[in-house]
Design a protein around this motif. Structure first.
Motif, PDB file in Angstrom:
ATOM      1  N   TYR A 137     -61.997   4.366 -20.021  1.00  0.00           N
ATOM      2  CA  TYR A 137     -62.697   4.167 -18.754  1.00  0.00           C
ATOM      3  C   TYR A 137     -63.403   2.821 -18.769  1.00  0.00           C
ATOM      4  O   TYR A 137     -64.039   2.458 -19.761  1.00  0.00           O
ATOM      5  CB  TYR A 137     -63.738   5.267 -18.529  1.00  0.00           C
ATOM      6  CG  TYR A 137     -63.161   6.659 -18.420  1.00  0.00           C
ATOM      7  CD1 TYR A 137     -62.790   7.174 -17.184  1.00  0.00           C
ATOM      8  CD2 TYR A 137     -62.994   7.449 -19.551  1.00  0.00           C
ATOM      9  CE1 TYR A 137     -62.267   8.457 -17.071  1.00  0.00           C
ATOM     10  CE2 TYR A 137     -62.470   8.728 -19.459  1.00  0.00           C
ATOM     11  CZ  TYR A 137     -62.105   9.231 -18.224  1.00  0.00           C
ATOM     12  OH  TYR A 137     -61.579  10.497 -18.127  1.00  0.00           O
TER      13      TYR A 137
ATOM     14  N   THR B   7     -58.636   8.835 -23.452  1.00  0.00           N
ATOM     15  CA  THR B   7     -58.664   8.141 -22.162  1.00  0.00           C
ATOM     16  C   THR B   7     -59.609   6.950 -22.214  1.00  0.00           C
ATOM     17  O   THR B   7     -60.684   7.041 -22.824  1.00  0.00           O
ATOM     18  CB  THR B   7     -59.113   9.100 -21.041  1.00  0.00           C
ATOM     19  OG1 THR B   7     -58.316  10.296 -21.093  1.00  0.00           O
ATOM     20  CG2 THR B   7     -58.970   8.462 -19.675  1.00  0.00           C
TER      21      THR B   7
ATOM     22  N   THR C 116     -58.166  -1.597 -24.643  1.00  0.00           N
ATOM     23  CA  THR C 116     -58.258  -1.981 -23.236  1.00  0.00           C
ATOM     24  C   THR C 116     -57.094  -1.495 -22.387  1.00  0.00           C
ATOM     25  O   THR C 116     -57.248  -1.297 -21.178  1.00  0.00           O
ATOM     26  CB  THR C 116     -58.364  -3.515 -23.102  1.00  0.00           C
ATOM     27  OG1 THR C 116     -57.259  -4.125 -23.789  1.00  0.00           O
ATOM     28  CG2 THR C 116     -59.663  -4.017 -23.710  1.00  0.00           C
ATOM     29  N   THR C 117     -55.920  -1.278 -22.993  1.00  0.00           N
ATOM     30  CA  THR C 117     -54.738  -0.899 -22.210  1.00  0.00           C
ATOM     31  C   THR C 117     -54.118   0.428 -22.624  1.00  0.00           C
ATOM     32  O   THR C 117     -53.330   1.000 -21.860  1.00  0.00           O
ATOM     33  CB  THR C 117     -53.650  -1.973 -22.326  1.00  0.00           C
ATOM     34  OG1 THR C 117     -53.155  -2.002 -23.686  1.00  0.00           O
ATOM     35  CG2 THR C 117     -54.191  -3.351 -21.952  1.00  0.00           C
ATOM     36  N   GLY C 118     -54.415   0.918 -23.835  1.00  0.00           N
ATOM     37  CA  GLY C 118     -53.783   2.125 -24.334  1.00  0.00           C
ATOM     38  C   GLY C 118     -52.381   1.914 -24.854  1.00  0.00           C
ATOM     39  O   GLY C 118     -51.707   2.864 -25.277  1.00  0.00           O
ATOM     40  N   LYS C 119     -51.901   0.673 -24.830  1.00  0.00           N
ATOM     41  CA  LYS C 119     -50.533   0.393 -25.284  1.00  0.00           C
ATOM     42  C   LYS C 119     -50.430   0.473 -26.811  1.00  0.00           C
ATOM     43  O   LYS C 119     -51.356   0.106 -27.530  1.00  0.00           O
ATOM     44  CB  LYS C 119     -50.097  -0.985 -24.805  1.00  0.00           C
ATOM     45  CG  LYS C 119     -49.908  -1.059 -23.295  1.00  0.00           C
ATOM     46  CD  LYS C 119     -49.409  -2.436 -22.863  1.00  0.00           C
ATOM     47  CE  LYS C 119     -49.185  -2.475 -21.355  1.00  0.00           C
ATOM     48  NZ  LYS C 119     -48.701  -3.813 -20.901  1.00  0.00           N
TER      49      LYS C 119
ATOM     50  N   THR D  68     -55.926  14.625 -25.527  1.00  0.00           N
ATOM     51  CA  THR D  68     -55.793  13.369 -24.797  1.00  0.00           C
ATOM     52  C   THR D  68     -56.848  12.388 -25.274  1.00  0.00           C
ATOM     53  O   THR D  68     -57.883  12.769 -25.807  1.00  0.00           O
ATOM     54  CB  THR D  68     -55.964  13.559 -23.282  1.00  0.00           C
ATOM     55  OG1 THR D  68     -57.260  14.121 -23.021  1.00  0.00           O
ATOM     56  CG2 THR D  68     -54.893  14.458 -22.704  1.00  0.00           C
TER      57      THR D  68
ATOM     58  N   GLN E 191     -60.738   4.882 -14.456  1.00  0.00           N
ATOM     59  CA  GLN E 191     -59.827   5.215 -15.552  1.00  0.00           C
ATOM     60  C   GLN E 191     -58.762   4.133 -15.670  1.00  0.00           C
ATOM     61  O   GLN E 191     -58.085   3.790 -14.697  1.00  0.00           O
ATOM     62  CB  GLN E 191     -59.169   6.564 -15.314  1.00  0.00           C
ATOM     63  CG  GLN E 191     -58.218   6.969 -16.443  1.00  0.00           C
ATOM     64  CD  GLN E 191     -57.577   8.327 -16.220  1.00  0.00           C
ATOM     65  OE1 GLN E 191     -58.237   9.282 -15.824  1.00  0.00           O
ATOM     66  NE2 GLN E 191     -56.272   8.412 -16.467  1.00  0.00           N
ATOM     67  N   LEU E 192     -58.609   3.589 -16.892  1.00  0.00           N
ATOM     68  CA  LEU E 192     -57.668   2.501 -17.122  1.00  0.00           C
ATOM     69  C   LEU E 192     -56.381   2.986 -17.779  1.00  0.00           C
ATOM     70  O   LEU E 192     -55.311   2.440 -17.525  1.00  0.00           O
ATOM     71  CB  LEU E 192     -58.319   1.427 -18.005  1.00  0.00           C
ATOM     72  CG  LEU E 192     -59.573   0.764 -17.447  1.00  0.00           C
ATOM     73  CD1 LEU E 192     -60.138  -0.231 -18.460  1.00  0.00           C
ATOM     74  CD2 LEU E 192     -59.276   0.073 -16.123  1.00  0.00           C
ATOM     75  N   TRP E 193     -56.488   3.994 -18.647  1.00  0.00           N
ATOM     76  CA  TRP E 193     -55.298   4.462 -19.351  1.00  0.00           C
ATOM     77  C   TRP E 193     -55.548   5.842 -19.949  1.00  0.00           C
ATOM     78  O   TRP E 193     -56.697   6.268 -20.061  1.00  0.00           O
ATOM     79  CB  TRP E 193     -54.866   3.482 -20.435  1.00  0.00           C
ATOM     80  CG  TRP E 193     -55.909   3.147 -21.484  1.00  0.00           C
ATOM     81  CD1 TRP E 193     -56.777   2.096 -21.471  1.00  0.00           C
ATOM     82  CD2 TRP E 193     -56.179   3.869 -22.701  1.00  0.00           C
ATOM     83  NE1 TRP E 193     -57.578   2.112 -22.583  1.00  0.00           N
ATOM     84  CE2 TRP E 193     -57.233   3.186 -23.370  1.00  0.00           C
ATOM     85  CE3 TRP E 193     -55.650   4.999 -23.300  1.00  0.00           C
ATOM     86  CZ2 TRP E 193     -57.746   3.608 -24.591  1.00  0.00           C
ATOM     87  CZ3 TRP E 193     -56.162   5.428 -24.525  1.00  0.00           C
ATOM     88  CH2 TRP E 193     -57.198   4.728 -25.160  1.00  0.00           C
ATOM     89  N   ARG E 194     -54.471   6.512 -20.313  1.00  0.00           N
ATOM     90  CA  ARG E 194     -54.564   7.809 -20.992  1.00  0.00           C
ATOM     91  C   ARG E 194     -53.374   7.981 -21.912  1.00  0.00           C
ATOM     92  O   ARG E 194     -52.244   7.668 -21.550  1.00  0.00           O
ATOM     93  CB  ARG E 194     -54.632   8.957 -19.991  1.00  0.00           C
ATOM     94  CG  ARG E 194     -54.514  10.352 -20.640  1.00  0.00           C
ATOM     95  CD  ARG E 194     -54.894  11.464 -19.681  1.00  0.00           C
ATOM     96  NE  ARG E 194     -56.329  11.432 -19.428  1.00  0.00           N
ATOM     97  CZ  ARG E 194     -56.945  12.301 -18.631  1.00  0.00           C
ATOM     98  NH1 ARG E 194     -56.257  13.235 -18.000  1.00  0.00           N
ATOM     99  NH2 ARG E 194     -58.242  12.221 -18.448  1.00  0.00           N
ATOM    100  N   VAL E 195     -53.634   8.496 -23.108  1.00  0.00           N
ATOM    101  CA  VAL E 195     -52.588   8.837 -24.065  1.00  0.00           C
ATOM    102  C   VAL E 195     -52.650  10.341 -24.286  1.00  0.00           C
ATOM    103  O   VAL E 195     -53.710  10.881 -24.620  1.00  0.00           O
ATOM    104  CB  VAL E 195     -52.780   8.093 -25.400  1.00  0.00           C
ATOM    105  CG1 VAL E 195     -51.767   8.585 -26.433  1.00  0.00           C
ATOM    106  CG2 VAL E 195     -52.649   6.589 -25.199  1.00  0.00           C
TER     107      VAL E 195
END
Length: 376
Positions: free
Chosen positions: A185, A183, A227-230, A181, A192-196
């Motif tokens: 922060y 992540t 910033t977003t994980g997108k 993963t 936590q803002l996002w996780r892949v």
């Protein structure tokens, strides 16, 4: 008189001088070991570099954390040691504050600075079967050492980069009972803002608000927003990031040790490749790559080999600052080269580890002793 006063008040107020900063391993989120702001230590002054102070870390039996190379920001040098995190005065080595690790056998994974926060990524020294996998992300006030927040993560990890106010943390991996993963922060409060899932951060590198991740099966790469994980782009290539250009336009990546490839950070387009890889420095104009007993210099935009400079031994991690290239050499004095010509400028027998060059000072740590050098 009133007109003169009004004219003076209308004049722009000069901005305060920027505080010398070396905020992450490799200088910044690009991990390119290039400090563009250094000017005091240069080709004409480096020969007058002299040791000014040294601080030895007290030994702590049973620990697996050593003193790290320092980071610099806000008039502080901040480093880890066997017991926690310490801040020193840059000009004297005086200890300003110390933060103690909170759990037994906690040890350093990665340290980075962002504004008034020092972010420490830590793990237990020895994982205990059946007790989970706890890593910790802790924010400290750089002025006082006060703990601002702390996040516990059910994983082992030692890979992190801070970019645009987000601490991107990669799973250490290799334990078989959890997926890879990555992540994000928020540095201000630890949220936590996002996780892949299914992709890992191989090295703490960010390029222009993007991080490059490699899939668990080592077959594909994707780049996501810090910033977003997108998703930004994906490629059917098992790339691992090595560094990024200072302007964030390029990733420098490796494919299992088989060459350095320059990749457009916005599109994934390949720009150029070398025949081998290794520790490197990128100043935006040139990429410096030690290879055997030489340093190869490449044009950063075209990948053209500019020159090959012989060295006295195999080189370690190069550092670019003040028009100079610093290169530790295996069992030899550290070499200092003119970055434009490759000409040898100086050598230093007392500097064996990769230096941090910032604010007219050179700092180095051998794991137990932190030393500060400046121009006489």
């Amino acid at each position: 008189m009133k007109l003169l006063l009004a004219a003076l008040l209308a004049l722009p107020v000069p901005a305060p001088a920027a505080t010398p900063t070396w905020a992450q391993e490799g200088y910044g989120p690009g991990h390119n070991f290039y400090n563009p702001d250094e000017s005091v230590i240069n080709a004409s002054s480096v020969g007058r570099l002299r040791p000014r102070w040294a601080v030895t870390t007290p030994a702590k039996p049973g620990t697996c954390t050593f003193q790290s190379a320092p980071l610099a920001s806000g008039g502080r040098l901040i480093t880890t040691d066997p017991g926690g995190v310490t801040a020193f005065a840059p000009a004297t080595g005086k200890r300003l504050w110390h933060w103690d690790f909170r759990v037994p056998h906690e040890h350093f994974g990665q340290l980075a600075l962002d504004g008034d926060r020092a972010i420490a990524l830590t793990n237990p020294c020895d994982p205990t079967p059946g007790r989970g996998k706890a890593a910790y992300l802790t924010a400290l006030d750089t002025s006082t050492g006060a703990q601002r927040w702390r996040v516990t993560m059910n994983q082992f990890t030692n890979i992190m980069v801070i970019d645009r106010g987000v601490a991107v943390v990669g799973n250490w991996g290799g334990f078989g009972d959890e997926p890879d993963t990555t992540t994000g922060y928020r540095v201000s409060d630890g949220a936590q803002l996002w996780r892949v899932t299914g992709y890992r951060l191989d090295r703490g590198v960010a390029a222009g608000g993007r991080v490059l991740l490699r899939s668990s099966d080592n077959k594909t790469t994707r780049t996501v927003s810090s910033t977003t994980g997108k998703l930004v782009w994906a490629k059917a290539q098992p790339w691992a990031s090595l560094a990024a250009s200072p302007d964030g336009s390029r990733f420098l990546v490796s494919t299992d040790g088989d060459g350095v490839t320059s990749v457009d950070a916005a599109t994934g387009r390949v720009r150029w490749s070398t025949r081998h890889d290794g520790a490197l420095a990128d100043d935006g104009r040139h990429v410096f790559l030690p290879y055997h007993e030489t340093v190869e210099t490449y044009d950063a935009i075209s990948g053209r080999l500019v020159r090959v400079t012989p060295t006295a031994a195999r080189g370690g991690q190069p550092v670019r600052a003040g028009g100079l290239l610093y290169l530790t050499l295996e069992k030899k004095p550290t070499a200092v080269l003119d970055a434009r010509t490759g000409r040898a400028v100086a050598t230093f027998t007392g500097i064996r580890q990769t230096p941090v060059v910032v604010g007219g000072w050179l700092y180095t740590s051998d794991g137990t002793t932190l030393r500060g050098y400046t121009v006489s």
